[in-house]
Scaffold this active site. Sequence first.
Site, PDB file in Angstrom:
ATOM      1  N   THR A   1       0.815  -1.214   0.000  1.00  0.00           N
ATOM      2  CA  THR A   1       0.000   0.000   0.000  1.00  0.00           C
ATOM      3  C   THR A   1       0.850   1.266   0.000  1.00  0.00           C
ATOM      4  OG1 THR A   1      -1.847  -1.067   1.099  1.00  0.00           O
ATOM      5  CG2 THR A   1      -1.650   1.299   1.437  1.00  0.00           C
TER       6      THR A   1
ATOM      7  N   SER B   1       2.063  -7.808  -0.677  1.00  0.00           N
ATOM      8  CA  SER B   1       2.938  -8.556   0.228  1.00  0.00           C
ATOM      9  C   SER B   1       2.546 -10.026   0.338  1.00  0.00           C
ATOM     10  CB  SER B   1       2.982  -7.902   1.604  1.00  0.00           C
ATOM     11  OG  SER B   1       1.752  -8.032   2.280  1.00  0.00           O
TER      12      SER B   1
ATOM     13  N   THR C   1       1.561  -4.344   4.332  1.00  0.00           N
ATOM     14  CA  THR C   1       1.408  -4.681   5.753  1.00  0.00           C
ATOM     15  C   THR C   1       0.754  -6.042   5.980  1.00  0.00           C
ATOM     16  OG1 THR C   1      -0.740  -3.583   5.871  1.00  0.00           O
ATOM     17  CG2 THR C   1       1.200  -2.240   6.399  1.00  0.00           C
ATOM     18  N   ASP C   2       0.157  -6.605   4.921  1.00  0.00           N
ATOM     19  CA  ASP C   2      -0.601  -7.850   5.126  1.00  0.00           C
ATOM     20  C   ASP C   2       0.258  -8.968   5.728  1.00  0.00           C
ATOM     21  OD1 ASP C   2      -2.785  -6.576   4.082  1.00  0.00           O
ATOM     22  OD2 ASP C   2      -2.817  -7.674   2.193  1.00  0.00           O
TER      23      ASP C   2
HETATM   24  N1  DAS Z   1      -3.010  -4.411   2.558  1.00  0.00           N
HETATM   25  C1  DAS Z   1      -1.952  -3.875   1.768  1.00  0.00           C
HETATM   26  C2  DAS Z   1      -0.931  -3.171   2.628  1.00  0.00           C
HETATM   27  O1  DAS Z   1      -1.279  -2.894   3.771  1.00  0.00           O
HETATM   28  C3  DAS Z   1      -1.447  -4.723   0.673  1.00  0.00           C
HETATM   29  C4  DAS Z   1      -0.214  -5.528   0.940  1.00  0.00           C
HETATM   30  O2  DAS Z   1       0.012  -6.051   2.009  1.00  0.00           O
HETATM   31  O3  DAS Z   1       0.562  -5.649  -0.017  1.00  0.00           O
HETATM   32  O4  DAS Z   1       0.133  -2.815   2.219  1.00  0.00           O
END
Ligand code: DAS
Length: 359
Positions: A24, A71, A103-104
């Site tokens: 993100t 991710s 962050t995933d």
């Molecule tokens: N949910 C998104 C993020 O928080 C996508 C990801 O993890 O790539 O970055």
Amino acid sequence: MRMDRPVTDRTADARVTVFSLGGTIASTNDGPQTASGGVTPRLGAAELVQAVPQIQQVAELEAVAFRQTASGDLTLPDLVALAAEITQRFEQGVDGVVVTQGTDTIEETSFALDLLVAGDRPVVVTGAMRNPTLAGPDGPANLLAAVQVAAAPSAAGLGTVVVVNDEVHAARFVRKTHTSSPAAFRSVTVGPLGWIVEGRPRIAFRMPTLAGVPYRLGEGAVPPVALLTSVLGDDARLIAQVAAAGYSGLVLEAFGGGHVPAHVVPALEELAARMPVVLASRTGGGDVLRQTYGFPGSERDLLSRGLVPAGFLDGRKARILLSVLLASGRDLDGVRTAFEQVNDSVSLPDPARPVPADA
Ligand code: DAS
């Protein structure tokens, strides 16, 4: 891998390398749209750094676009390759490294880096919950804070940390606990190690790094490790399929302190005779128990049948550790020892030396 020009105009002495992996923090809707619409990872490390001019005051920066992906598409071999790049930078005298990514999976990738990168210099992983097209994106502030931590002498010896929302979390404990809040990251068992105030990290407490545990991964494929969660009314159907599906190990997120329904025990015992089966808790906080409950399916019952206790590692982190260990060629005894070593990094009082009653 694309190498970007180093960002210049530095005013500080610290040297920090920023590796971007997508997510993100790097996602926009500029340019060709995907079939599904929405934002996708498009920005590299140099663009992320250039969007935050204050970073130039903190350190001499090198920006490296390492991957450009969501991710969930990152793999352990990606992280092994990243760990090698980070190690090389440290050998060249870089003071700290920042990794920007989605962050995933940050709770898994940061822990993998904690295991794979030796030494005292900080590896700081960050990301964003609000993408750059939204009002109040958190990526620029998180990136600035991450560079501030990576450049700070006080961050030495912390191991890999996740810096988000002006908090510093140990990779060993941090979890993503919300789908969209900028305050999504929590270390349920211990809380954050520290926070950032007026551009400086304040580290409230420290735990020893994992650098004493050497992991040397071979060139071959990473053996697959399954992760299953106990649920009410569970049967042993999936557990019985783990070996046949080609897995080399299982992590089970059991109820509470490490419990399963009694009728699941024979399938777990049978599997534990064939491959490492690690007992974690689905609660997401605290240690798996070792010596409290005695009912069929309790932690005492399961550990007596050969399961390996995950200790304070949650199921996802235990799966990363078991994957790294199996990829390093560890046998069951080696797996047991390594889980104890990682848990000993946050020590319990030594039962051989009880704390005096009046202490
Ligand atoms: N949910 C998104 C993020 O928080 C996508 C990801 O993890 O790539 O970055």
